[in-house]
Design an enzyme around this catalytic site. Structure first.
Site, short mmCIF file in Angstrom:
data_model
loop_
_atom_site.label_atom_id
_atom_site.label_comp_id
_atom_site.label_asym_id
_atom_site.label_seq_id
_atom_site.Cartn_x
_atom_site.Cartn_y
_atom_site.Cartn_z
N LYS A 13 0.84 -1.20 0.00
CA LYS A 13 0.00 0.00 0.00
C LYS A 13 0.88 1.26 0.00
O LYS A 13 0.69 2.16 -0.78
CB LYS A 13 -0.92 -0.04 1.22
CG LYS A 13 -1.78 1.21 1.37
CD LYS A 13 -2.71 1.10 2.55
CE LYS A 13 -3.34 2.46 2.82
NZ LYS A 13 -4.26 2.46 3.96
N GLU B 172 10.61 -4.58 4.47
CA GLU B 172 10.70 -5.99 4.07
C GLU B 172 10.37 -6.13 2.58
O GLU B 172 11.09 -6.79 1.82
CB GLU B 172 9.72 -6.86 4.87
CG GLU B 172 10.05 -6.99 6.34
CD GLU B 172 9.36 -5.94 7.19
OE1 GLU B 172 9.06 -4.83 6.67
OE2 GLU B 172 9.14 -6.22 8.39
N GLY C 138 -4.72 -1.63 4.99
CA GLY C 138 -3.93 -2.75 4.48
C GLY C 138 -4.59 -4.10 4.73
O GLY C 138 -4.68 -4.96 3.85
N ARG C 139 -5.10 -4.29 5.96
CA ARG C 139 -5.69 -5.60 6.29
C ARG C 139 -7.10 -5.77 5.72
O ARG C 139 -7.73 -6.81 5.92
CB ARG C 139 -5.68 -5.80 7.82
CG ARG C 139 -6.31 -4.68 8.61
CD ARG C 139 -5.95 -4.78 10.10
NE ARG C 139 -6.41 -3.61 10.87
CZ ARG C 139 -5.71 -2.51 11.02
NH1 ARG C 139 -4.54 -2.37 10.43
NH2 ARG C 139 -6.17 -1.50 11.75
N GLU D 186 -4.68 -6.46 14.89
CA GLU D 186 -4.14 -5.16 14.47
C GLU D 186 -5.25 -4.11 14.50
O GLU D 186 -5.00 -2.93 14.73
CB GLU D 186 -3.52 -5.26 13.06
CG GLU D 186 -2.54 -4.12 12.76
CD GLU D 186 -1.82 -4.25 11.43
OE1 GLU D 186 -2.47 -4.12 10.37
OE2 GLU D 186 -0.60 -4.46 11.42
N HIS E 22 -5.35 -33.15 17.39
CA HIS E 22 -4.24 -34.01 17.81
C HIS E 22 -3.06 -33.19 18.29
O HIS E 22 -1.93 -33.67 18.34
CB HIS E 22 -3.84 -34.93 16.65
CG HIS E 22 -4.97 -35.81 16.25
ND1 HIS E 22 -5.25 -37.01 16.87
CD2 HIS E 22 -5.97 -35.63 15.34
CE1 HIS E 22 -6.34 -37.55 16.33
NE2 HIS E 22 -6.79 -36.72 15.40
N LYS F 189 9.65 -0.71 13.92
CA LYS F 189 10.27 -0.35 12.64
C LYS F 189 11.41 0.65 12.87
O LYS F 189 12.50 0.53 12.30
CB LYS F 189 9.24 0.29 11.70
CG LYS F 189 8.16 -0.64 11.21
CD LYS F 189 7.24 0.09 10.24
CE LYS F 189 6.00 -0.72 9.89
NZ LYS F 189 5.04 0.01 9.08
O1 F6P Z 1 3.41 -2.86 9.70
C1 F6P Z 1 2.05 -3.01 9.63
C2 F6P Z 1 1.52 -2.75 8.26
O2 F6P Z 1 1.43 -1.39 8.05
C3 F6P Z 1 0.17 -3.43 8.05
O3 F6P Z 1 -0.86 -2.70 8.55
C4 F6P Z 1 0.17 -3.63 6.58
O4 F6P Z 1 -0.79 -4.57 6.19
C5 F6P Z 1 1.59 -4.05 6.34
O5 F6P Z 1 2.35 -3.30 7.26
C6 F6P Z 1 2.09 -3.84 4.95
O6 F6P Z 1 2.05 -2.51 4.56
P1 F6P Z 1 2.23 -2.08 3.05
O7 F6P Z 1 1.12 -2.71 2.27
O8 F6P Z 1 2.15 -0.59 3.04
O9 F6P Z 1 3.55 -2.59 2.59
#
Ligand code: F6P
Length: 512
Positions: free
Chosen positions: A197, A203, A254-255, A340, A371, A480
């Site tokens: 987003k 990452e 995002g979620r 979240e 199990h 972060k």
């Molecule tokens: O670190 C949390 C977060 O902001 C989530 O809310 C989100 O889904 C994820 O990181 C990824 O964010 P982006 O889509 O901006 O890379």
């Protein structure tokens, strides 16, 4: 009014004390209609709520709590596009992504047009990739909502998956993940989807840069054909050299973004028609949430049940047990959705709250969980409400397997409730353990969409009653910032100003 200051909260507190000896077995004896009275149908989903620690009075009081905390007005504000995500000054309109074309008037009509003007090229692109025999592998690089939603949907709908394409998901910055995926790929046969987003997530940016470098090192030349970005930040994607882009908007959390361009892997997997069915199923649940009276509104009833358990019976976790192996990533997706969204310790105005909010969510598909950790659910010292999810019709012809699976899921809910008396202790099952049973007729794009939208809205309901902002996530920022600081120290070994534990660990992990 804050929920704990309402008359309904006080009444519920008294009610919890009065019903502290509540026993499910007796409740069924006392009320022959309990199973049907505490069942609820909603689009594509049947819910049996009767094995929960509630009675008719509990439901009345919970609905009173919803009224006194202004749930209807808050829900309507979301569907009117008001900026209910107050800490970021944003509207919350993931529901608009599944709204049929041309179905709204006024201010929202323009946004809806934008949604469909974006959806159409995205679905056309998905069809183009489906028809492109040269592209055999699609790698989604994203994390959090840009990974969990599409990943669980692609898995969940694997029976609708186009043959001849493999979808991979790389989320972790741990290079083991990316290198394992890349090792089996050829540049000319691979499409990378960089899903972020913000297009700033460290990452995802790190994985994207490494994927680009790998692509070029493999002799790949046409980045515009082999890379696409799914983002609200098209200019940042362009800076990385990615010009094929599908956008969305800051009013999609995002979620909550699997319905947007972030859903492109899903559209590639199940096709444009399948993706439209997914949206339609979710839209049907939106309409149910908006229009059904609270008493017959499944997201409302589930969200209020969550509040009852968390705040009045002190059950602080919920176990998700999907009895369908394709739903194996659903618990991870729901963890982000619930924890979240509602893992907040202050109200919408930043004031600390004196009551609990998000429960801990966890789970694995059944029967595997039986199990492993079901021992604790049956005989542990904590009561954990379980949410069973089952699908009536399988898509395979191993009928005896499916009968056994369904027999198990019903038996587990039954065993949790009934328990078993035994003088010796070790074989004693206390029973009276609560569960909810969600049943889909079939697992299709439409029913899957409805199931996920149901979960989104139940999280909205409890978050609304708690008076929190379910749509921000400031709690992930500190980690972060500190990771950036530690990362900068890795090369130099500088530990000045670090706490003694972190300093020692940093020294220990440094190479050499
Ligand atoms: O670190 C949390 C977060 O902001 C989530 O809310 C989100 O889904 C994820 O990181 C990824 O964010 P982006 O889509 O901006 O890379």
């Amino acid at each position: 009014m804050r929920c704990d200051q309402t008359p309904a909260w006080k009444a519920l507190t008294d009610h919890a004390t009065q019903t502290s000896g509540f026993d499910l077995r007796q409740a069924f004896v006392a009320d022959a209609d309990r199973a049907s009275r505490l069942s609820q149908t909603a689009p594509h989903v049947f819910a049996d709520l009767s094995k929960n620690h509630t009675n008719a009075a509990t439901e009345v009081l919970l609905i009173e709590l919803a009224r006194q905390t202004g749930l209807a007005a808050h829900r309507d504000a979301m569907f009117l596009g008001e900026p209910i995500n107050n800490t970021e000054g944003r509207a919350v309109m993931h529901w608009l992504l599944r709204q049929p074309e041309g179905s709204l008037e006024g201010d929202l009509a323009a946004s809806l047009k934008l949604v469909h003007d974006t959806l159409k090229p995205m679905l056309a692109y998905a069809e183009q990739i489906r028809a492109d025999a040269q592209i055999t592998d699609v790698v989604n690089i994203g994390i959090g909502g840009s990974d969990l939603g599409p990943q669980m949907a692609v898995l969940g709908l694997q029976d609708f998956m186009i043959p001849g394409k493999r979808l991979h998901f790389v989320s972790n910055v741990d290079g083991h993940e990316l290198s394992a995926v890349l090792s089996g790929l050829k540049a000319e046969n691979t499409l990378f989807l960089i899903a972020s987003k913000t297009f700033t997530t460290i990452e995802t940016m790190t994985n994207a840069r490494s994927a680009l470098a790998w692509f070029k090192a493999q002799g790949g030349g046409d980045v515009s054909r082999h890379f696409a970005a799914l983002t609200t930040n098209v200019s940042a994607a362009a800076q990385m050299g990615i010009t094929t882009t599908f956008g969305f908007w800051d009013w999609v959390g995002g979620r909550y973004s699997v319905w947007s361009a972030i859903g492109l892997p899903v559209a590639i997997a199940i096709g444009a028609l399948g993706f439209k069915d997914l949206l339609a199923g979710a839209h049907a649940m939106d309409q149910h949430f908006q229009s059904a009276p609270f008493e017959a509104n499944l997201p409302v009833r589930l969200g209020l049940l969550d509040v009852w358990y968390r705040n009045f019976l002190q059950y602080s976790s919920r176990s998700i047990a999907p009895y369908h192996s394709a739903l194996r990533r659903l618990p991870a997706y729901l963890q982000q959705l619930e924890m979240e969204s509602n893992g907040k310790r202050v109200d919408r105005n930043g004031r600390a709250l004196p009551y609990g909010t998000s429960p801990v969510l966890w789970g694995e598909p059944g029967t595997n969980g039986q199990h492993a950790y079901f021992q604790m659910l049956h005989q542990g010292t904590d009561v954990v409400p379980v949410e069973f999810i089952a699908v009536k019709k399988p898509t395979h012809n191993l009928d005896d397997h499916h009968e056994l699976l369904l027999a198990n899921v019903i038996a587990q809910a039954q065993a949790l409730m009934l328990g078993q008396a035994d003088e010796g202790g070790h074989k004693h099952f206390p029973g009276n353990r609560p569960s909810t049973f969600l049943l889909l007729d079939e697992l299709t794009p439409a029913s899957f969409g409805a199931l996920v939208a149901l979960q989104e809205h139940r999280v909205f309901v409890s978050g609304s009653v708690w008076g929190i902002n379910s749509f921000d996530q400031w709690g992930v920022e500190l980690g972060k910032v500190l990771a950036k600081d530690i990362h900068a120290r890795m090369a130099s070994g500088d530990t000045v100003g670090l706490d003694a534990s972190s300093a020692a660990l940093l020294q220990r992990v440094r190479p050499g």
